[in-house]
Design a protein around this motif. Structure first.
Motif, short mmCIF file in Angstrom:
data_model
loop_
_atom_site.label_atom_id
_atom_site.label_comp_id
_atom_site.label_asym_id
_atom_site.label_seq_id
_atom_site.Cartn_x
_atom_site.Cartn_y
_atom_site.Cartn_z
N MET A 113 15.87 16.68 -20.33
CA MET A 113 15.31 16.64 -21.69
C MET A 113 16.13 17.51 -22.63
N PHE A 120 21.43 13.88 -29.47
CA PHE A 120 20.66 13.81 -30.72
C PHE A 120 21.36 14.57 -31.85
N PHE B 275 -4.90 18.24 -24.59
CA PHE B 275 -3.84 19.13 -24.08
C PHE B 275 -2.86 18.29 -23.26
N LEU B 276 -1.55 18.56 -23.48
CA LEU B 276 -0.54 17.80 -22.75
C LEU B 276 0.06 18.67 -21.63
N ASN B 278 1.93 23.02 -21.18
CA ASN B 278 2.51 24.17 -21.89
C ASN B 278 3.92 24.48 -21.39
N GLN B 279 4.62 23.43 -20.93
CA GLN B 279 6.05 23.53 -20.60
C GLN B 279 6.82 22.84 -21.72
N PHE B 281 9.84 21.42 -22.40
CA PHE B 281 10.50 20.12 -22.35
C PHE B 281 9.64 19.04 -21.72
N ALA B 282 8.68 19.45 -20.91
CA ALA B 282 7.71 18.48 -20.41
C ALA B 282 6.87 17.98 -21.59
N VAL B 284 7.90 17.85 -24.70
CA VAL B 284 8.78 16.95 -25.47
C VAL B 284 8.80 15.57 -24.84
N GLY B 285 8.91 15.53 -23.50
CA GLY B 285 8.92 14.26 -22.79
C GLY B 285 7.64 13.48 -23.04
N ASN B 288 7.53 12.31 -26.75
CA ASN B 288 8.48 11.20 -26.94
C ASN B 288 7.95 9.91 -26.34
N ILE B 311 14.93 16.85 -30.92
CA ILE B 311 14.64 15.80 -29.92
C ILE B 311 13.43 14.99 -30.39
#
Lengths: 207, 402
Positions: A113, A120, B275-276, B278-279, B281-282, B284-285, B288, B311
């Motif tokens: 990521m 980008f 809640f998704l 609290n990491q 880039f995780a 961001v993934g 996205n 990103i």
């Protein structure tokens, strides 16, 4: 009273934090640290709420078969899998499975990521540096000067370019940056005062 | 030839030489003169601190840096009574005539330095021959202060700013017309919500990676409340994936209240704010993925952002969403400017709630901010003139101590 008590807590806490900044006495520091420890404790309890929220949303998606519901299975499997592998009687965080999932799944995924950023940046630069207006042309030229300073084949021209790049960074760029930072500083004080005085109540879920 | 007697003789000679050299060294040490003691010992409380340390100063020994009795260094001792026993606190190299003896406030720590307790100090100059003590100084106490005078400039600035704010709020409440320049990013919020409604697609609201204690996140809650109200009025859908669980809890309450204020509490979907992870880039993934699967008509990035800003914004641009961003992270602003349709730069994010609400009290605070900026500009001009004229006193007025 439903509104007044939270507002009073915010006012007292905010005022204490503001006064604490000016009081170096160890008692003041001790109270500050006590409050900070409480925020950590609340954060841990809130994490349980967060995990519950994720489970509820994912289970609902699977149950209702909403579009792309399969991803919710992956989320739940990943979350519970790591929890199970991390249980102490199964070896804890040093167990073979936990470490392998962490080292060979989670870290490479994070790195992937983050690596996307390079692509980008290239695509964003392509869009930003199109010289369609005078200001965009200035941006393009500045970017070219800054990028060329790392070019080792420019010879003596490279030294001049490096000096010009340093000037761009230290004079116009820094001036603009500081102007933004001063504005942010004033904005932070104003917002903090609005929160302490109960003028801004968005964090309470109300206008 | 028999070498044994020769080896024996050489060995005996070497042993004798070694013994003689050792004797010489011992003789040399014992005959070395002790250094003269340091004088004028002064010990006083560290000013403007939490009260767990003192400053120790002395006049260097006359032998410091000279000849055979050269001082190697100084030893700082502390005791509870003038008669001792003295405990070695620090060893200081030669040529240095002050130090601070301080510790921490936690009584269970080995570095604990008690406050409001009498202590006695002495400093000894030492060399290879031994050490010579200064006179004992004391009693001295470490005391915590109730105000740090080094922070006077901050206090004055905050008080002045508060007075400005209260004045403009008072004026606004009395009905004075306060002009504020339009912000394109804020005016585009309504348009973006309308676009989502027309397209029948959701609005994605990202609060960033900040905690509930960050001012940017607090400002974002207020905007979220307004957006939720509009979304409820237009009967479109809202997705708010959160990075921080506390932020999620507040966001849920904010969105619920927005729907309630719009008169549509029944339309509130509990699963819209969740809640998704609290990491970084995780998260961001995950976001996205939402952008590419749900194709939201509008993406709002308002709050605290770090490396993930570009990103997110570039993925949103690829997905064809209209994008409005705002952050107080100076390093991320250029990324948002490039990738988003509208960007709220720095303080504009904090001002957004006043713009959206148009309430006189909030507009009054904006006016105070403007006057604050005018004063800063004036101080910068005066500071430039003062620096040219070498008026260091003017610059010192703004110096903030530790």
């Amino acid at each position: 009273m439903k509104k007044e008590i939270p507002l009073l807590i915010v006012f007292v806490s905010g005022l204490f934090m503001a006064v604490q900044f000016f009081v170096p006495h160890s008692t003041s520091e001790k109270i500050y640290e006590f409050v900070m420890e409480w925020t950590i404790i609340i954060g841990i309890f809130a994490l349980a709420l967060g995990i519950w929220s994720l489970i509820r949303v994912s289970v609902n998606r699977i149950r209702r078969r909403t579009p792309n519901w399969q991803y919710s299975i992956v989320i739940l499997a990943g979350m519970f899998g790591m929890v199970i592998f991390g249980l102490s009687f199964l070896g804890g965080v040093r167990s073979y499975m936990f470490r392998h999932f962490f080292d060979y799944v989670m870290i490479p995924l994070h790195a992937t990521m983050f690596s996307l950023l390079a692509f980008f940046i290239a695509s964003a630069a392509f869009r930003a540096f199109r010289a369609r207006t005078a200001l965009a042309t200035v941006l393009l030229l500045s970017a070219l000067i800054l990028m060329l300073r790392f070019n080792p084949y420019l010879g003596p021209l490279g030294d001049q370019d490096a000096a010009l790049a340093a000037w761009i960074l230290n004079v116009p760029n820094l001036a603009a940056k500081r102007a933004i930072i001063i504005g942010i500083g004033l904005g932070i004080v104003a917002t903090a005062l609005k929160v302490i005085l109960g003028i801004e109540r968005g964090y309470m879920g109300s206008d | 030839m028999n070498m044994k007697p020769i080896v024996w003789v050489v060995a005996m000679l070497l042993l004798a030489a070694g013994a003689w050299a050792q004797e010489e060294a011992v003789t040399d040490t014992t005959t070395m003169t002790l250094p003269a003691p340091p004088t004028n010992l002064r010990v006083f409380d560290i000013p403007h601190d939490h009260g767990h340390g003192v400053i120790v100063e002395w006049t260097l020994s006359p032998d410091d840096g000279t000849g055979k009795n050269d001082v190697v260094g100084y030893r700082v001792y502390r005791a509870d009574s003038p008669g001792g026993p003295f405990e070695l606190r620090q060893t200081i190299p030669m040529g240095v005539d002050s130090t601070s003896d301080w510790g921490v406030k936690e009584s269970d720590s080995p570095d604990y330095y008690p406050n409001n307790k009498d202590f006695y100090y002495k400093v000894a100059a030492y060399n290879d021959g031994g050490e010579t003590d200064s006179d004992v100084f004391g009693p001295v106490q470490a005391k915590g202060q109730l105000f740090n005078p080094g922070k006077w400039p901050v206090l004055v600035a905050v008080v002045l700013f508060t007075i400005f704010m209260l004045y403009f709020i008072f004026r606004a409440k009395r009905g004075a017309e306060l002009y504020i320049r339009p912000l394109a990013g804020i005016e585009a919020v309504d348009e973006a919500i309308g676009r989502a409604t027309e397209m029948g697609k959701p609005i994605l609201y990202i609060l960033g990676l900040g905690t509930a204690a960050d001012i940017a996140t607090i400002a974002s809650f207020t905007i979220l409340g307004r957006v939720a109200k509009k979304v409820a009025e237009y009967q479109t859908s809202l997705i708010v994936p959160c990075y921080d669980p506390i932020v999620m809890t507040i966001a849920q309450e904010t969105v619920k209240t927005g729907y309630y204020n719009a008169g549509r509490p029944d339309a509130y979907n509990e699963d819209s704010v969740y809640f998704l992870t609290n990491q970084q880039f995780a998260y961001v993934g995950g976001v996205n993925g939402i952008m590419l699967r749900e194709h939201p008509a509008t993406n709002l990035y308002l709050g605290k952002f770090y490396a993930e800003s570009l990103i997110l914004a570039e993925t949103g641009a690829v997905a064809g969403s209209i994008q409005i961003s705002g952050t107080d992270e100076v390093t991320q602003i250029p990324f948002f400017v490039v990738a988003c349709d509208y960007t709220l730069i720095g303080e504009e994010l904090y001002a957004a709630s006043a713009y959206l609400g148009r309430e006189p009290v909030l507009l009054g605070t904006l006016k105070a901010q403007d006057y604050g900026k005018a004063i800063v500009i004036l101080c910068i001009i005066l500071g430039t003139v003062a620096a040219i004229l070498n008026w260091s006193w003017f610059v010192d007025l703004f110096h903030v101590g530790q």
